[in-house]
Design an enzyme around this catalytic site. Structure first.
Site, short mmCIF file in Angstrom:
data_model
loop_
_atom_site.label_atom_id
_atom_site.label_comp_id
_atom_site.label_asym_id
_atom_site.label_seq_id
_atom_site.Cartn_x
_atom_site.Cartn_y
_atom_site.Cartn_z
CB SER A 87 17.20 45.59 98.36
OG SER A 87 16.03 46.38 98.21
CG HIS A 110 10.73 56.60 99.56
ND1 HIS A 110 11.27 55.34 99.64
CD2 HIS A 110 10.97 57.02 98.29
CE1 HIS A 110 11.82 55.02 98.46
NE2 HIS A 110 11.65 56.03 97.65
NE ARG A 157 21.06 41.57 108.34
CZ ARG A 157 19.83 41.65 108.84
NH1 ARG A 157 18.79 41.36 108.08
NH2 ARG A 157 19.65 42.00 110.07
P1 CNA Z 1 14.65 46.64 101.56
O1 CNA Z 1 14.33 46.42 100.14
O2 CNA Z 1 13.88 45.90 102.59
O3 CNA Z 1 16.22 46.34 101.73
C1 CNA Z 1 16.88 46.39 102.94
C2 CNA Z 1 18.26 45.82 102.73
O4 CNA Z 1 19.00 46.02 103.91
C3 CNA Z 1 18.24 44.32 102.45
O5 CNA Z 1 19.01 44.06 101.31
C4 CNA Z 1 18.85 43.69 103.69
O6 CNA Z 1 19.67 42.59 103.40
C5 CNA Z 1 19.67 44.82 104.26
N1 CNA Z 1 19.75 44.81 105.71
C6 CNA Z 1 18.75 44.57 106.60
N2 CNA Z 1 19.20 44.70 107.85
C7 CNA Z 1 20.52 44.98 107.76
C8 CNA Z 1 21.54 45.21 108.72
N3 CNA Z 1 21.29 45.18 110.01
N4 CNA Z 1 22.79 45.47 108.27
C9 CNA Z 1 23.06 45.51 106.94
N5 CNA Z 1 22.14 45.31 106.00
C10 CNA Z 1 20.87 45.05 106.39
O7 CNA Z 1 14.54 48.18 101.95
P2 CNA Z 1 15.03 49.43 101.11
O8 CNA Z 1 15.30 50.48 102.11
O9 CNA Z 1 16.06 49.08 100.14
O10 CNA Z 1 13.73 49.78 100.28
C11 CNA Z 1 13.19 51.03 100.25
C12 CNA Z 1 11.86 51.09 100.98
C13 CNA Z 1 11.84 50.44 102.32
C14 CNA Z 1 11.56 52.51 101.28
O11 CNA Z 1 10.47 52.92 100.55
C15 CNA Z 1 11.27 52.62 102.77
O12 CNA Z 1 10.27 53.51 103.04
C16 CNA Z 1 10.90 51.25 103.16
N6 CNA Z 1 11.02 50.89 104.59
C17 CNA Z 1 11.51 51.77 105.51
C18 CNA Z 1 11.60 51.38 106.84
C19 CNA Z 1 12.12 52.37 107.84
O13 CNA Z 1 11.91 53.56 107.67
N7 CNA Z 1 12.81 51.90 108.86
C20 CNA Z 1 11.20 50.10 107.23
C21 CNA Z 1 10.70 49.24 106.25
C22 CNA Z 1 10.63 49.65 104.93
#
Ligand code: CNA
Length: 325
Positions: free
Chosen positions: A261, A138, A285
């Site tokens: 997710s 992305h 998680r």
């Molecule tokens: P999401 O849909 O928010 O899923 C994140 C998943 O990770 C969830 O199911 C949580 O339960 C799990 N989770 C959160 N913290 C932890 C942890 N410490 N240990 C284990 N599991 C954990 O985000 P996805 O990445 O699935 O969705 C894709 C999107 C999110 C992309 O387009 C990214 O660009 C976007 N995004 C990126 C960032 C970043 O670059 N850090 C931040 C926020 C969103």
């Protein structure tokens, strides 16, 4: 198909963390697919976690859906919505998580095939993941481009604007406009016959909306800068499709999916396009049901990878991991 099915049946015996550690030790071409969960321990919110996720925050501010903030059509209509919120997921660029360190360890051991990351924080680079082994599905905050002239600059150029919730304008456009303003103006076109004056008196609003000049006279304005992250309604980078279809999906011996997710296509479709005999491990998680994994290791991903390394007999070093693992 029969061979793949038999192999898959054999894999059914793999379901504990020790099995996952064994799979790690024996694999040489590990595809790692990561999501926002690998950066939450650094204080960067993910999208969909209840209560702490960015989407809940966006909804609490009155927007109907978090996706709106990252929609290119909405951005072009009004970039201020994105700029007023995106600072929250802008990383502190000086730290990476133990899970990033784990992926780097796989690379150092010659076991990392490719890290497909959905993350936009670019922390993989900070952790030392080789550009050749990294696909940022992305895009990322590493660069930003002007929506009008296409000029590309280092992403950090607009970080101050993002943090100040101020729409960043293109410096190149601004310079071109300033240059243009310095040029001598061409003589005005010959006067055409004026319309007879209206018998109605102009009200203030009429005056404001019509200066008497041609309203379409373009007052040049600089373009808006957008970080080079892929918004909804934008295409993913070609490198993602080419590398996955032509190379990686055919030459992989273990798939590790961490901290996602798996709700955003086409990345969420990737596991379905991999050979069925290749074992898949999921670390996050919460369990997910829409994809079949051989092993699901549920918990904080940093804790899980530390434990996996301990069981694999590998030392994983990181400032957030207490000495001795
Ligand atoms: P999401 O849909 O928010 O899923 C994140 C998943 O990770 C969830 O199911 C949580 O339960 C799990 N989770 C959160 N913290 C932890 C942890 N410490 N240990 C284990 N599991 C954990 O985000 P996805 O990445 O699935 O969705 C894709 C999107 C999110 C992309 O387009 C990214 O660009 C976007 N995004 C990126 C960032 C970043 O670059 N850090 C931040 C926020 C969103």
């Amino acid at each position: 198909i029969v061979r793949a099915h038999r192999k898959r049946q054999k894999l059914a015996q793999y379901n504990t963390i020790d099995d996952a550690a064994k799979l790690l030790r024996r694999s040489r071409k590990i595809m790692v697919l990561t999501g926002a969960g690998i950066s939450t321990s650094l204080g960067i919110p993910d999208f969909r976690s209840k209560g702490t996720g960015f989407y809940d925050k966006v909804r609490s501010l009155g927007y109907s859906a978090g996706e709106e903030v990252f929609d290119i059509i909405e951005f072009d209509k009004d970039p201020s919505v994105f700029y007023s919120l995106a600072g929250d997921i802008l990383p502190d660029l000086n730290r990476f998580s133990p899970t990033h360190a784990f992926i780097k360890l796989l690379q150092d051991k010659g076991r990392l095939q490719t890290n497909y990351t959905q993350n936009i924080d670019n922390l993989e680079e900070l952790a030392g993941i080789d550009r050749k082994r990294l696909i940022q599905c992305h895009g990322s905050f590493a660069t930003a481009s002007c929506r009008k002239c296409g000029d590309r600059v280092p992403g950090s150029t607009i970080f101050a604007d993002l943090r100040a919730k101020r729409v960043a304008k293109c410096k190149r456009c601004e310079k071109a406009i300033a240059e243009q303003a310095k040029q001598p103006k061409p003589p005005p076109p010959p006067q055409t016959k004026r319309k007879p004056p209206s018998k109605f008196k102009l009200r203030k609003n009429d005056w404001e909306s019509s200066s008497g000049e041609d309203e379409d006279d373009d007052i040049p304005s600089p373009g808006v800068m957008k970080p080079d992250i892929t918004f909804f309604h934008e295409k993913l980078p070609d490198t993602f499709f080419d590398r996955f279809a032509e190379q990686d999906s055919k030459d992989v011996d273990l798939v590790l999916v961490i901290g996602t997710s798996l709700k955003v296509a086409p990345v969420s479709e990737m596991p379905h396009h991999l050979p069925p005999e290749v074992p898949h491990i999921f670390i996050s998680r919460e369990a997910i049901e829409h994809v079949n994994f051989d092993v699901q290791l549920l918990g904080e991903c940093d804790d899980v990878v530390v434990e996996l390394c301990r069981r694999a007999g590998w030392g994983l070093r990181h400032e957030m991991i207490p000495e001795g693992g």
